[in-house]
Design an enzyme around this catalytic site. Sequence first.
Site, short mmCIF file in Angstrom:
data_model
loop_
_atom_site.label_atom_id
_atom_site.label_comp_id
_atom_site.label_asym_id
_atom_site.label_seq_id
_atom_site.Cartn_x
_atom_site.Cartn_y
_atom_site.Cartn_z
CG ASP A 167 3.33 -1.77 2.87
OD1 ASP A 167 3.37 -0.94 3.79
OD2 ASP A 167 3.70 -2.96 3.00
CD GLU A 251 3.39 3.11 6.74
OE1 GLU A 251 2.88 3.01 7.84
OE2 GLU A 251 3.72 2.13 6.04
CG ASP A 332 2.97 -7.20 2.58
OD1 ASP A 332 3.27 -6.71 3.69
OD2 ASP A 332 3.42 -8.28 2.17
#
Length: 374
Positions: A167, A251, A332
């Site tokens: 992340d 992502e 997170d």
Amino acid sequence: MRPVVVNDALAAREAAHEAGLPYVTDAELSARLTASKRDPARVWLNDVSAVVLQQALADLNTAYRNFFASLKGGRTGPKMAKPRFRSRKDHRQAIRFTANARFKVLANGKLRLPKIGDMPVRWSRPLPSEPSSVTIVKDSAGRYFASFVVGTEPGTLPEGAPAVGIDLGLRHFAVLSNGRKIAAPQFLRRAERNLKRRQRDLSRKHKGSGNRDKARVKVARAHARVADARRDFHHQLSTRLIRENQAVAVEDLAVKALGRTRMAKSIHDAGWSGFVAMLEYKARLYGRQFHRIGRFTPTSQTCCLCGAKDGPKPLHVRAWQCGACGAWLDRDINAAVNVAKAAGLAVTACGAQVRPGAPSLAQRGEAGTHPKSH
Ligand SMILES: [Zn+2]
């Protein structure tokens, strides 16, 4: 020197086109280049290695051929623009020496360039094999860089390494699904602080003053140092992640762009996209899996343990308890685990920070100190 050659060649072709004359061939351009060395205004071209000048022409010819091929539809990929005149304002300069230009890396570490001489080099890393070409770039801060093209055999990496979800964030540069939080290293933050200070100095100087010019050069240097430091950090981290893991998932950055100011977006996306690109090519190079998780995957709305969706949470909420299974989730790390899961990777959900029933310790340290990344 290179823009002059390219601009002369472009001008010759455009003049012929405008006068209704036939297209100036590559051979004709080359002959004109040789002739132009007798022109008093171009006599300095004799000081430049002929191979480099011919290389500039060859690159221009390639650009023309791509342009024509794309007009005829004979080339796949995006439409190519017509070659353009090089701007005088572009302060970057580059020359390329191929192997037949007889450049040489000497035993004493210097780089021998035809008609230029032996240049001392501060090597950032050893050359893994004989380079086939070298490009010398002078950046806008007036520094010279040599970049070599070398053929390499990808090294072998340990098999059976774990998978990891990543992340990318603002508080930490990256948070991993295994619970590790990686902050930007000290040398990068120092360079960024220095850039801010230089920019402040510049804004205080009067327009048109000599001090302002000096301050502007300092800002350009500080900018370059930040870019270098960031690239170094990205290289170190991406190499480590690819070494240590069989599969990595990140992502898609379009997702990250949501809900942020334009300022923060431009600064951080610039850094992230470079980093993700490195991860991707290194994964390919070393035979690792690379996954990019698409838009609209609600990584912060889903409990990574039980899969319950409990809706969006404001950014200041860094940890919460899952209403369904009662686990305490670090925002997170939960996101990083969800990224990995969305890619179909089997990751163990981070025992320390995501656990049933107890608040996370990580949330306290987060606002203040960052763990050292190395
Ligand atoms: Zn849950």
